[in-house]
Motif scaffolding. Structure first.
Motif, PDB file in Angstrom:
ATOM      1  N   GLN A  50       0.820  -1.219   0.000  1.00  8.09           N
ATOM      2  CA  GLN A  50       0.000   0.000   0.000  1.00  8.09           C
ATOM      3  C   GLN A  50       0.852   1.268   0.000  1.00  8.09           C
ATOM      4  N   PRO A  51       1.906   1.367   0.812  1.00 10.38           N
ATOM      5  CA  PRO A  51       2.745   2.573   0.718  1.00 10.38           C
ATOM      6  C   PRO A  51       3.436   2.719  -0.632  1.00 10.38           C
ATOM      7  N   ALA A  52       3.775   1.614  -1.285  1.00 14.53           N
ATOM      8  CA  ALA A  52       4.415   1.694  -2.602  1.00 14.53           C
ATOM      9  C   ALA A  52       3.436   2.189  -3.659  1.00 14.53           C
ATOM     10  N   LEU A  53       2.192   1.751  -3.573  1.00 11.88           N
ATOM     11  CA  LEU A  53       1.180   2.118  -4.562  1.00 11.88           C
ATOM     12  C   LEU A  53       0.512   3.455  -4.269  1.00 11.88           C
ATOM     13  N   GLY A  54       0.431   3.818  -3.010  1.00 10.90           N
ATOM     14  CA  GLY A  54      -0.416   4.914  -2.582  1.00 10.90           C
ATOM     15  C   GLY A  54      -1.819   4.367  -2.357  1.00 10.90           C
ATOM     16  N   THR A  55      -2.526   4.937  -1.400  1.00 13.35           N
ATOM     17  CA  THR A  55      -3.836   4.401  -1.032  1.00 13.35           C
ATOM     18  C   THR A  55      -4.845   4.405  -2.178  1.00 13.35           C
ATOM     19  N   PRO A  56      -4.959   5.462  -2.995  1.00 13.85           N
ATOM     20  CA  PRO A  56      -5.951   5.409  -4.076  1.00 13.85           C
ATOM     21  C   PRO A  56      -5.717   4.263  -5.066  1.00 13.85           C
ATOM     22  N   TYR A 156      -2.269   6.694  -8.987  1.00 16.66           N
ATOM     23  CA  TYR A 156      -0.956   6.789  -8.356  1.00 16.66           C
ATOM     24  C   TYR A 156      -0.588   8.234  -8.014  1.00 16.66           C
ATOM     25  N   ILE A 157      -1.046   9.181  -8.815  1.00 17.84           N
ATOM     26  CA  ILE A 157      -0.689  10.578  -8.557  1.00 17.84           C
ATOM     27  C   ILE A 157      -1.768  11.337  -7.807  1.00 17.84           C
ATOM     28  N   VAL A 169      -2.136   6.087   3.749  1.00 14.87           N
ATOM     29  CA  VAL A 169      -0.797   5.957   4.299  1.00 14.87           C
ATOM     30  C   VAL A 169       0.145   6.841   3.492  1.00 14.87           C
ATOM     31  N   LYS A 170       1.252   7.191   4.101  1.00 13.34           N
ATOM     32  CA  LYS A 170       2.249   7.999   3.400  1.00 13.34           C
ATOM     33  C   LYS A 170       2.856   7.176   2.277  1.00 13.34           C
ATOM     34  N   LYS A 171       2.889   7.739   1.087  1.00 11.63           N
ATOM     35  CA  LYS A 171       3.413   7.036  -0.081  1.00 11.63           C
ATOM     36  C   LYS A 171       4.925   6.916   0.020  1.00 11.63           C
ATOM     37  N   ASP A 172       5.412   5.712  -0.229  1.00 10.67           N
ATOM     38  CA  ASP A 172       6.845   5.436  -0.217  1.00 10.67           C
ATOM     39  C   ASP A 172       7.372   5.592  -1.630  1.00 10.67           C
ATOM     40  N   ARG A 173       8.280   6.526  -1.836  1.00 10.49           N
ATOM     41  CA  ARG A 173       8.885   6.737  -3.154  1.00 10.49           C
ATOM     42  C   ARG A 173      10.365   6.370  -3.150  1.00 10.49           C
ATOM     43  N   THR A 174      10.810   5.743  -2.055  1.00  8.73           N
ATOM     44  CA  THR A 174      12.244   5.482  -1.915  1.00  8.73           C
ATOM     45  C   THR A 174      12.678   4.173  -2.536  1.00  8.73           C
ATOM     46  N   GLY A 175      11.831   3.153  -2.454  1.00  5.78           N
ATOM     47  CA  GLY A 175      12.230   1.859  -2.977  1.00  5.78           C
ATOM     48  C   GLY A 175      13.243   1.177  -2.096  1.00  5.78           C
ATOM     49  N   TYR A 176      14.246   0.604  -2.689  1.00  4.45           N
ATOM     50  CA  TYR A 176      15.195  -0.269  -2.012  1.00  4.45           C
ATOM     51  C   TYR A 176      16.304   0.502  -1.316  1.00  4.45           C
TER      52      TYR A 176
END
Length: 183
Positions: A50-56, A156-157, A169-176
């Motif tokens: 969910q944080p990787a995708l964003g909630t919507p 996503y946006i 949830v806060k969107k995770d844009r950091t990845g690995y």
């Protein structure tokens, strides 16, 4: 206090992946307890996917799973990016969960007469490799969505313009981020 009718759908146990498909796609053996795997799937998709995708976008995919209405773009996203990421995180979580048992009397390790359990160092090394795998797939998922810039997946946006989206949830844009690496 119980859930209202309006909140029951959002509180239901929606899964992006079935236990049966997890057993086919992941490292987990077929005789593994489905109840434990269901919990691991739900927690992994909520905490990592969910944080990787964003909630919507996460909710849009859950709706598509429930309705079975897919476009080619959303099938690609799901099959090539979301599911590999989710399976890897469930494998990672289960490497520890399946070795432990919670009862009303204690927490302890499960033993099997046909299997020698790893010691803590072996389990740690195995989980570290599974973690690297999971975060690789998460980074790849985030990169794919960032490259798309909302063209195929406008959810996503999407942002939160009012106060009605506290559950986002806060969107995770950091990845690995590898362990012990300074960036």
């Amino acid at each position: 206090m119980g859930a209202t009718n309006r909140n029951k759908k959002s509180m239901s146990m929606n899964y992006l992946l079935s236990v049966e498909n997890l057993k086919k796609l992941g490292l987990i053996h077929n005789n593994t307890d489905s109840k434990i795997l269901s919990v691991a799937i739900k927690r992994s998709q909520d905490m990592y996917v969910q944080p990787a995708l964003g909630t919507p976008l996460y909710k849009a995919l859950l709706d598509r799973v429930e309705s079975s209405i897919w476009t080619a773009d959303y099938l690609t996203l799901m099959n090539d990016y979301v599911i590999p990421c989710l399976v890897a995180f469930v494998d990672y979580r289960c490497a520890l969960l399946l070795n432990e048992k919670l009862t009303n009397k204690s927490v302890g390790r499960v033993q099997d007469e046909n299997l020698n359990a790893n010691d803590d160092n072996q389990t740690s090394a195995f989980r570290d490799q599974l973690r690297k795998d999971a975060f690789f797939y998460k980074e790849r998922l985030i990169g794919y969505l960032m490259d798309d810039q909302g063209q195929k997946y406008p959810e996503y946006i999407e942002g939160c313009e009012d106060l009605t989206c506290n559950e986002n949830v806060k969107k995770d844009r950091t990845g690995y981020r590898p362990i012990n690496w300074n960036i």
